[in-house]
Design an enzyme around this catalytic site. Structure first.
Site, PDB file in Angstrom:
ATOM      1  N   GLU A  85       0.885  -1.246  -0.027  1.00 22.96           N
ATOM      2  CA  GLU A  85      -0.041   0.088  -0.190  1.00 22.96           C
ATOM      3  C   GLU A  85       0.781   1.402   0.083  1.00 22.96           C
ATOM      4  O   GLU A  85       1.931   1.347   0.838  1.00 22.96           O
ATOM      5  CB  GLU A  85      -0.952   0.089   1.241  1.00 22.96           C
ATOM      6  N   CYS A 149      -7.205  -1.726   8.572  1.00 21.54           N
ATOM      7  CA  CYS A 149      -5.980  -1.517   7.805  1.00 21.54           C
ATOM      8  C   CYS A 149      -5.477  -0.024   7.297  1.00 21.54           C
ATOM      9  O   CYS A 149      -4.388   0.373   7.484  1.00 21.54           O
ATOM     10  CB  CYS A 149      -5.877  -2.413   6.378  1.00 21.54           C
ATOM     11  N   HIS A 168      -0.687  -5.958   2.427  1.00 26.71           N
ATOM     12  CA  HIS A 168      -1.917  -6.796   2.459  1.00 26.71           C
ATOM     13  C   HIS A 168      -1.535  -8.040   2.142  1.00 26.71           C
ATOM     14  O   HIS A 168      -1.135  -8.103   0.871  1.00 26.71           O
ATOM     15  CB  HIS A 168      -2.939  -5.997   1.378  1.00 26.71           C
TER      16      HIS A 168
END
Length: 209
Positions: A85, A149, A168
């Protein structure tokens, strides 16, 4: 840092929803078994899927360990790759956590920037890991999902001046085993540390925005 080692903190999440066993914590435990080499002091922590727990836990991790890097790992039912991410988002937190709670403001840090980017160049990390012959595919993403998250990532980026990362992972055996995910995390983290080492002269990871 007195012993010359770099300190890294890696977190995974506990169970929630259909994830009775959270692949992220399994992967982090596998990473702990592998280690990051003799020059890195690795600390791991399981994080409850609760906004208020994250609010109290993250500052304490930074305070306790004063790490060079914090990497958070979460599971995504939609993921089929290990996904790096690139940024965390401040707004849009409407989903209830394990305590049936969500922030009244639907916001992580009141008055904070809408989005904070990691100082780590995730596209470079992704490219280098994929070129290394690892049996796990790695991709990048700009949307960590507006749940715990994303919330955790944004708060960590806010606390660290951008010196955090979020990864992730897919659910276990969809398609990777916990052991494969652990090896993938190790490869990803070593690339991140290599990149931070090259950038050390700028000292940007000490800044707090």
């Amino acid at each position: 840092m007195d012993n010359g080692k770099r300190t890294v903190v890696v977190t995974g999440f506990g169970p929630f929803g259909e994830h009775a066993v959270n692949a992220s914590w399994v992967a982090v435990q596998e990473l702990e078994l592998l280690g990051l080499g003799p020059d890195v002091q690795l600390h791991v922590q399981e994080v409850p899927v609760e906004y208020q727990a994250v609010n109290s836990l993250l500052p304490s991790l930074w305070e306790q360990y004063q790490p060079q890097l914090v990497v958070h790992v979460g599971v995504s039912g939609a993921a089929t790759t290990v996904t790096l991410e690139m940024c965390g988002h401040n707004h849009g937190y409407k989903r209830l956590d394990n305590c049936r709670f969500c922030p009244d403001t639907q916001c992580c840090v009141e008055g904070g920037a809408d989005c904070i980017d990691s100082v780590i160049d995730m596209e470079t990390v992704c490219r280098r890991v994929n070129a290394s012959g690892l049996d796990v595919a790695v991709t990048v993403s700009k949307d960590a999902g507006r749940y715990l998250c994303d919330y955790t990532y944004y708060l960590s980026l806010h606390l660290s001046g951008g010196c955090s990362a979020f990864v992730h992972v897919p659910p276990l055996e969809e398609p990777y085993s916990g052991e494969q995910l652990g090896h993938a995390l190790r490869a990803v983290l070593l690339e991140m540390l290599e990149q931070l080492g090259q950038d050390q002269g700028t000292n940007h990871c000490k800044h707090r925005h």
